[in-house]
Write a protein that holds these residues in place. Sequence first.
Motif, PDB file in Angstrom:
ATOM      1  N   THR A  43      15.509 -39.646  28.607  1.00 45.96           N
ATOM      2  CA  THR A  43      16.315 -40.684  29.224  1.00 45.96           C
ATOM      3  C   THR A  43      15.993 -40.755  30.702  1.00 45.96           C
ATOM      4  O   THR A  43      15.261 -39.935  31.239  1.00 45.96           O
ATOM      5  CB  THR A  43      17.804 -40.387  29.025  1.00 45.96           C
ATOM      6  OG1 THR A  43      18.085 -39.089  29.563  1.00 45.96           O
ATOM      7  CG2 THR A  43      18.167 -40.397  27.552  1.00 45.96           C
ATOM      8  N   ALA A  44      16.555 -41.716  31.377  1.00 40.66           N
ATOM      9  CA  ALA A  44      16.294 -41.878  32.797  1.00 40.66           C
ATOM     10  C   ALA A  44      16.760 -40.642  33.568  1.00 40.66           C
ATOM     11  O   ALA A  44      17.748 -40.008  33.204  1.00 40.66           O
ATOM     12  CB  ALA A  44      17.004 -43.123  33.316  1.00 40.66           C
ATOM     13  N   ASP A  50      16.049 -33.781  38.606  1.00 44.33           N
ATOM     14  CA  ASP A  50      15.534 -35.136  38.438  1.00 44.33           C
ATOM     15  C   ASP A  50      15.646 -35.972  39.711  1.00 44.33           C
ATOM     16  O   ASP A  50      15.118 -37.081  39.775  1.00 44.33           O
ATOM     17  CB  ASP A  50      16.268 -35.849  37.288  1.00 44.33           C
ATOM     18  CG  ASP A  50      15.764 -35.410  35.925  1.00 44.33           C
ATOM     19  OD1 ASP A  50      14.565 -35.098  35.824  1.00 44.33           O
ATOM     20  OD2 ASP A  50      16.553 -35.387  34.970  1.00 44.33           O
ATOM     21  N   THR A  79       5.614 -43.220  29.611  1.00 46.02           N
ATOM     22  CA  THR A  79       6.965 -43.727  29.843  1.00 46.02           C
ATOM     23  C   THR A  79       7.790 -42.756  30.673  1.00 46.02           C
ATOM     24  O   THR A  79       8.534 -43.159  31.578  1.00 46.02           O
ATOM     25  CB  THR A  79       7.669 -44.014  28.506  1.00 46.02           C
ATOM     26  OG1 THR A  79       6.876 -44.934  27.764  1.00 46.02           O
ATOM     27  CG2 THR A  79       9.050 -44.608  28.727  1.00 46.02           C
ATOM     28  N   THR A  80       7.673 -41.477  30.377  1.00 44.55           N
ATOM     29  CA  THR A  80       8.430 -40.480  31.135  1.00 44.55           C
ATOM     30  C   THR A  80       7.958 -40.419  32.581  1.00 44.55           C
ATOM     31  O   THR A  80       8.781 -40.348  33.505  1.00 44.55           O
ATOM     32  CB  THR A  80       8.309 -39.100  30.476  1.00 44.55           C
ATOM     33  OG1 THR A  80       8.870 -39.158  29.164  1.00 44.55           O
ATOM     34  CG2 THR A  80       9.047 -38.037  31.279  1.00 44.55           C
ATOM     35  N   LYS A  82       6.775 -42.759  34.377  1.00 42.67           N
ATOM     36  CA  LYS A  82       7.224 -43.958  35.089  1.00 42.67           C
ATOM     37  C   LYS A  82       8.694 -43.884  35.494  1.00 42.67           C
ATOM     38  O   LYS A  82       9.150 -44.664  36.326  1.00 42.67           O
ATOM     39  CB  LYS A  82       6.985 -45.193  34.225  1.00 42.67           C
ATOM     40  CG  LYS A  82       5.522 -45.598  34.130  1.00 42.67           C
ATOM     41  CD  LYS A  82       5.344 -46.840  33.284  1.00 42.67           C
ATOM     42  CE  LYS A  82       3.884 -47.283  33.245  1.00 42.67           C
ATOM     43  NZ  LYS A  82       3.701 -48.480  32.385  1.00 42.67           N
ATOM     44  N   GLN A  83       9.434 -42.951  34.925  1.00 43.52           N
ATOM     45  CA  GLN A  83      10.851 -42.822  35.256  1.00 43.52           C
ATOM     46  C   GLN A  83      11.076 -42.118  36.588  1.00 43.52           C
ATOM     47  O   GLN A  83      12.202 -42.109  37.101  1.00 43.52           O
ATOM     48  CB  GLN A  83      11.571 -42.056  34.140  1.00 43.52           C
ATOM     49  CG  GLN A  83      11.636 -42.839  32.826  1.00 43.52           C
ATOM     50  CD  GLN A  83      12.147 -41.998  31.674  1.00 43.52           C
ATOM     51  OE1 GLN A  83      12.368 -40.793  31.835  1.00 43.52           O
ATOM     52  NE2 GLN A  83      12.339 -42.610  30.527  1.00 43.52           N
ATOM     53  N   TYR A  84      10.014 -41.547  37.145  1.00 43.90           N
ATOM     54  CA  TYR A  84      10.144 -40.809  38.398  1.00 43.90           C
ATOM     55  C   TYR A  84       9.429 -41.525  39.533  1.00 43.90           C
ATOM     56  O   TYR A  84       8.227 -41.789  39.457  1.00 43.90           O
ATOM     57  CB  TYR A  84       9.563 -39.401  38.235  1.00 43.90           C
ATOM     58  CG  TYR A  84      10.354 -38.524  37.293  1.00 43.90           C
ATOM     59  CD1 TYR A  84      11.521 -37.893  37.721  1.00 43.90           C
ATOM     60  CD2 TYR A  84       9.945 -38.356  35.971  1.00 43.90           C
ATOM     61  CE1 TYR A  84      12.263 -37.100  36.849  1.00 43.90           C
ATOM     62  CE2 TYR A  84      10.678 -37.560  35.100  1.00 43.90           C
ATOM     63  CZ  TYR A  84      11.840 -36.940  35.540  1.00 43.90           C
ATOM     64  OH  TYR A  84      12.564 -36.164  34.677  1.00 43.90           O
TER      65      TYR A  84
END
Length: 352
Positions: A43-44, A50, A79-80, A82-84
């Motif tokens: 998840t985000a 995080d 995808t993961t 890109k969340q950071y």
Amino acid sequence: MSDNVARRGFLIGGLGGAALLAAGCTSNEPAAAPSSAAPAASTAPAGGNDQPGDKVVIGFSAPAADHGWIAAIAKNAETTAKQYTDVEFRPVEPTNDINQQISAVESLISAKVNALVILPNDGQQLNQIALQATEAGIPVINLDRVFPDKLAYRTWIGGDNYGMGVAAGHYIGEALKAKNVSNPVIVEIQGIATLPLTQDRSKGFADALKTFGFSVTAKQDAQFTVETGNEVATSLLQAHAKIDALWNHDDDQGVGVLAAIKEANRSEFIMVGGAGSANAMREIQSGTSVLQATVTYSPTMASSAIKLARLIAQGKGMSDLVENQVPQSITLASETITKDNVAQYLELGFES
């Protein structure tokens, strides 16, 4: 793929990532072209580790996505990352050619990335390039297929092949015991029999069945493809007029196995799959299929690998642990998906 498929290297290690399922597996052998990869499991970012930190560049190399599981690996990693906001994701062209993967990783070493996530086509053959990265001061997060030299990687993360077999064996054993079945006919469809990953799965399966007083009646290896799954299943169905249970190691080849079962109009047995594909989960959810469970070897491990690479590159540990550093190895558990919990896992399934 000879050892090109030895993606199921295993280490004794022990820590499952939070909110990640560990899934059953497939391999990188050629298979029917995957329709799409599964969405990333993570998840985000939500807080603690995080929160944005030092900017890091994470290099990523994996085999070509010619198989549903591998396609999902690449998608989860991207995808993961890109969340950071503090992560620059730098993937290289996926390939099944050993020399091309070595060259691609060399380019990432030359670019001086802060960390490398590598799912090698073959851990043995790419061991030297991983050592070069480590010697250059770049931490390597070894994903799934293990490098034989522990000096070649900072952290390994992958699934539990033996545990897959144990999970499948326990499910079948319990089901047959509940039906008061004695001397059951249990058949097993492996991946490639010569691979350590397949042997680990088969041993776990046999060991679990033994606790119920059961054993495998017949087993035959396929090649992790739809076509070979269909051929092997057809052969086993013809050889056994009555079957009580069937374990198929791989949900991608399971598409062919299920097609053979439907073609033969057989429904007297229960079937357990292996990997956790969306196709298998939908079959289980339907309640009308012989496929009643699948044991996991999840491509969500790629999401965890990216998270680990980021923490290691930033000098952080895992916030839920007392230790200040990320563990050296993490083995994800193999879970059993049935009609009772399939809804919880469906969004994590990869397309066969």
